[in-house]
Design a protein around this motif. Structure first.
Motif, PDB file in Angstrom:
ATOM      1  N   ARG A  93       0.834  -1.204   0.000  1.00 25.39           N
ATOM      2  CA  ARG A  93       0.000   0.000   0.000  1.00 25.39           C
ATOM      3  C   ARG A  93       0.868   1.254   0.000  1.00 25.39           C
ATOM      4  NH1 ARG A  93      -5.103   0.388   0.741  1.00 25.39           N
ATOM      5  NH2 ARG A  93      -5.336  -1.608   1.779  1.00 25.39           N
ATOM      6  N   ASN A  94       1.909   1.254   0.810  1.00 25.16           N
ATOM      7  CA  ASN A  94       2.834   2.383   0.887  1.00 25.16           C
ATOM      8  C   ASN A  94       4.222   1.918   0.488  1.00 25.16           C
ATOM      9  OD1 ASN A  94       0.863   4.190   2.063  1.00 25.16           O
ATOM     10  ND2 ASN A  94       1.064   2.970   3.928  1.00 25.16           N
ATOM     11  N   ALA A  95       5.054   2.848   0.068  1.00 23.48           N
ATOM     12  CA  ALA A  95       6.427   2.506  -0.288  1.00 23.48           C
ATOM     13  C   ALA A  95       7.142   1.921   0.926  1.00 23.48           C
ATOM     14  CB  ALA A  95       7.153   3.743  -0.789  1.00 23.48           C
ATOM     15  N   VAL A  96       7.963   0.917   0.697  1.00 23.31           N
ATOM     16  CA  VAL A  96       8.715   0.281   1.780  1.00 23.31           C
ATOM     17  C   VAL A  96       9.932   1.146   2.099  1.00 23.31           C
ATOM     18  CG1 VAL A  96       9.997  -1.785   2.449  1.00 23.31           C
ATOM     19  CG2 VAL A  96       7.912  -1.998   1.077  1.00 23.31           C
ATOM     20  N   PRO A  97      10.129   1.497   3.384  1.00 27.63           N
ATOM     21  CA  PRO A  97      11.264   2.355   3.733  1.00 27.63           C
ATOM     22  C   PRO A  97      12.600   1.678   3.411  1.00 27.63           C
ATOM     23  CG  PRO A  97       9.926   1.841   5.679  1.00 27.63           C
ATOM     24  CD  PRO A  97       9.316   1.133   4.528  1.00 27.63           C
ATOM     25  N   ASN A  98      13.608   2.486   3.149  1.00 28.13           N
ATOM     26  CA  ASN A  98      14.943   1.960   2.856  1.00 28.13           C
ATOM     27  C   ASN A  98      15.754   1.698   4.112  1.00 28.13           C
ATOM     28  OD1 ASN A  98      14.680   1.967   0.068  1.00 28.13           O
ATOM     29  ND2 ASN A  98      15.151   4.146  -0.051  1.00 28.13           N
ATOM     30  N   ARG A  99      15.126   1.793   5.255  1.00 32.02           N
ATOM     31  CA  ARG A  99      15.823   1.547   6.520  1.00 32.02           C
ATOM     32  C   ARG A  99      14.998   0.550   7.334  1.00 32.02           C
ATOM     33  NH1 ARG A  99      12.533   5.581   6.762  1.00 32.02           N
ATOM     34  NH2 ARG A  99      11.402   6.137   8.647  1.00 32.02           N
ATOM     35  N   ILE A 100      15.649  -0.059   8.298  1.00 27.34           N
ATOM     36  CA  ILE A 100      14.956  -1.012   9.177  1.00 27.34           C
ATOM     37  C   ILE A 100      14.122  -0.224  10.179  1.00 27.34           C
ATOM     38  CG2 ILE A 100      15.276  -2.781  10.936  1.00 27.34           C
ATOM     39  CD1 ILE A 100      17.860  -3.568   9.468  1.00 27.34           C
TER      40      ILE A 100
END
Length: 144
Positions: A93-100
């Motif tokens: 649904r939303n962009a996956v973050p590039n950080r944990i």
């Protein structure tokens, strides 16, 4: 669901349910740009994320309480079995973050299509100390 996501080593998809079953066909129809698809709903936990120990609040609200069964697609296991993302599509649904992030809470779908199924055979399940039964994915039927 507009963001395509390619699973990578360490990613985990979880489907939460109050019921026990051996195959997941579809749980909903989902929209993504210009298409309606038959899909299964999951929560995505990117590599390095802490996996939840209880039903996520968002899932509990939709299902109406805590659940006893988790259906898990572990990308590492799938890669080791020779099954990878060219055999199924994942959208978020939303962009996956590039950080944990500690609690990612990322809604995702796996495009199943009519008649296709994800297999969770009962002889592979295990129950944790907290009473939650984990059903690991054992592959797919009819995916091309």
């Amino acid at each position: 669901m507009t963001h395509p996501y390619a699973l990578k080593n360490g990613d985990v998809l979880m489907h939460w349910s109050a019921h026990s079953y051996e195959q997941l066909f579809s749980t909903e129809k989902a929209q993504y740009p210009g298409h309606t698809v038959v899909s299964g709903f999951f929560m995505l936990y990117p590599a390095g994320s802490q996996l939840p120990t209880e039903t996520p609040a968002r899932v509990r609200f939709v299902i109406g309480g805590k659940v006893k069964h988790v259906y898990e697609i572990d990308a590492t296991t799938m890669i080791n079995l020779g099954i990878y993302t060219n055999q199924f599509q994942v959208y978020t649904r939303n962009a996956v973050p590039n950080r944990i992030t500690p609690n990612p809470d990322i809604e995702a779908i796996v495009v199943l299509g009519c008649g296709n199924a994800i297999n969770f055979p009962s002889n592979r399940t295990f129950t944790r100390n907290d009473g939650l039964t984990i059903h690991p994915c054992a592959g797919f039927d009819a995916f091309t």
